[in-house]
Motif scaffolding. Structure first.
Motif, PDB file in Angstrom:
ATOM      1  N   ASP A  18      21.060  23.208   3.883  1.00 13.55           N
ATOM      2  CA  ASP A  18      21.029  21.954   3.125  1.00 13.55           C
ATOM      3  C   ASP A  18      20.013  21.029   3.791  1.00 13.55           C
ATOM      4  O   ASP A  18      19.523  21.315   4.887  1.00 13.55           O
ATOM      5  CB  ASP A  18      22.418  21.305   3.078  1.00 13.55           C
TER       6      ASP A  18
ATOM      7  N   THR B 127      14.764  16.128   2.324  1.00 13.27           N
ATOM      8  CA  THR B 127      15.316  16.583   1.045  1.00 13.27           C
ATOM      9  C   THR B 127      14.266  17.320   0.226  1.00 13.27           C
ATOM     10  O   THR B 127      14.511  18.413  -0.301  1.00 13.27           O
ATOM     11  CB  THR B 127      15.870  15.396   0.242  1.00 13.27           C
TER      12      THR B 127
ATOM     13  N   TRP C  80      13.419  20.665   1.737  1.00 18.75           N
ATOM     14  CA  TRP C  80      14.473  21.644   1.468  1.00 18.75           C
ATOM     15  C   TRP C  80      14.397  22.133   0.028  1.00 18.75           C
ATOM     16  O   TRP C  80      14.522  23.336  -0.247  1.00 18.75           O
ATOM     17  CB  TRP C  80      15.844  21.039   1.746  1.00 18.75           C
ATOM     18  N   LEU C  81      14.167  21.222  -0.900  1.00 25.73           N
ATOM     19  CA  LEU C  81      14.069  21.604  -2.314  1.00 25.73           C
ATOM     20  C   LEU C  81      12.886  22.535  -2.562  1.00 25.73           C
ATOM     21  O   LEU C  81      12.955  23.426  -3.412  1.00 25.73           O
ATOM     22  CB  LEU C  81      13.936  20.351  -3.182  1.00 25.73           C
TER      23      LEU C  81
ATOM     24  N   LEU D 175      13.816  25.851  -4.502  1.00 23.15           N
ATOM     25  CA  LEU D 175      13.251  26.062  -5.843  1.00 23.15           C
ATOM     26  C   LEU D 175      12.000  26.934  -5.812  1.00 23.15           C
ATOM     27  O   LEU D 175      11.418  27.195  -6.870  1.00 23.15           O
ATOM     28  CB  LEU D 175      12.913  24.708  -6.487  1.00 23.15           C
TER      29      LEU D 175
END
Length: 301
Positions: free
Chosen positions: A9, A30, A33-34, A38
């Protein structure tokens, strides 16, 4: 900590990056990480020295994967990012084949088709960064300063980042089994095309606040005297507020300056020491003259 744990996460990724000395704020952690979750390229824009390139380096270190770097520049072409053929070695090989054919014996002359296939064999292929990244994935592919390249190169990148494949006419198609983690950086010397931006996740990296930058210095340079670190960070922040500077110092310059002062054995920043080490923080003559005057006023008791 395994790669799976690090990428569990955004908070885990942030903690992992911190263990390498890179302190990412919540927004950056964030989006980074995305980009993994993705499988999308991450486009970072911001002023020079704000940590864009350092993020890719820290990710590669954290994930224990190769870092493949493509440095963009004006006039770069797709072949310089993909692959080329080792022409001098091909010529030497061709001459060796011709010599063997003339000498006869066990060697035999190759037909035209066989000779062409032999010349464009894998051993003569020079893999450039993009091809290397597709072959070596999982890895981190850093496309640095993409804003320096032209529109045609952007279009090429967009195609590769959309399909994760490259076709070499003489050898066939190379496809990444696992897409590389791609980080593109831009200093915004020009606007990138919307098509490339749409393919990526985007984040603008600001200069950190005073407290965060001080934490960065303490994390990356624990050997530097605490009082000296505070002085350097405070002065750099004051310089960034000076709108007259051609190029305000970034975080990279803050670290360089603190490192230089520590190497000289300084425990505090005074006008004389600051003047002698100013080249670590500012890179333009006009800025140096302006900053010397400002530092003399600020640091003189």
């Amino acid at each position: 900590m395994s790669a799976a744990d690090v990428l569990a996460d955004p908070a885990s990724l942030s903690a992992g990056l911190a263990s390498t000395g890179y302190l990412a704020d919540e927004g950056l952690a964030t989006v980074a990480w995305l980009a993994h979750a993705l499988q999308r390229p991450l486009l970072l824009e911001g002023e020079p020295g704000t940590g864009k390139t350092a993020l890719a380096e820290s990710l590669a270190s954290l994930l224990d994967v190769p870092l493949v770097r493509l440095q963009c520049y004006e006039g770069i072409e797709a072949s310089q990012a993909l692959y080329d053929w080792d022409f001098p070695r091909q010529i030497l090989h061709l001459r060796a084949v011709e010599t063997a054919a003339v000498a006869g014996g066990a060697a035999r002359a190759l037909s035209g088709t066989d000779l062409e296939a032999d010349l464009f064999d894998e051993r003569f292929l020079l893999a450039r960064p993009v091809l290397r990244a597709l072959r070596e994935a999982p890895c981190v592919l850093l496309v640095d300063e993409v804003d320096r390249a032209d529109d045609e190169f952007e279009a090429f990148l967009l195609e590769v980042l959309s399909t994760w494949t490259v076709t070499i006419p003489e050898l066939g198609t190379v496809r990444a089994g696992t897409p590389p983690y791609v980080v593109l950086t831009s200093n915004r010397t020009r606007e990138l095309h919307d098509a490339l931006k749409r393919r990526c996740l985007y984040h603008w990296i600001e200069h950190p606040g005073l407290e965060r930058e001080l934490e960065i210095v303490r994390t990356r340079l624990p050997e530097v005297d605490a009082a000296l670190a505070e002085q350097v960070v405070a002065v750099v922040h004051r310089l960034r507020d000076d709108e007259g500077l051609v190029k305000p110092p970034g975080v990279a310059e803050t670290l360089d300056w603190a490192r230089a002062l520590h190497a000289l054995g300084a425990s505090r920043l005074d006008p004389e020491t600051a003047a002698r080490t100013l080249g670590a923080a500012v890179k333009y003559r006009e800025d140096a003259e302006r900053v010397r005057v400002a530092l003399d006023r600020a640091l003189t008791p």
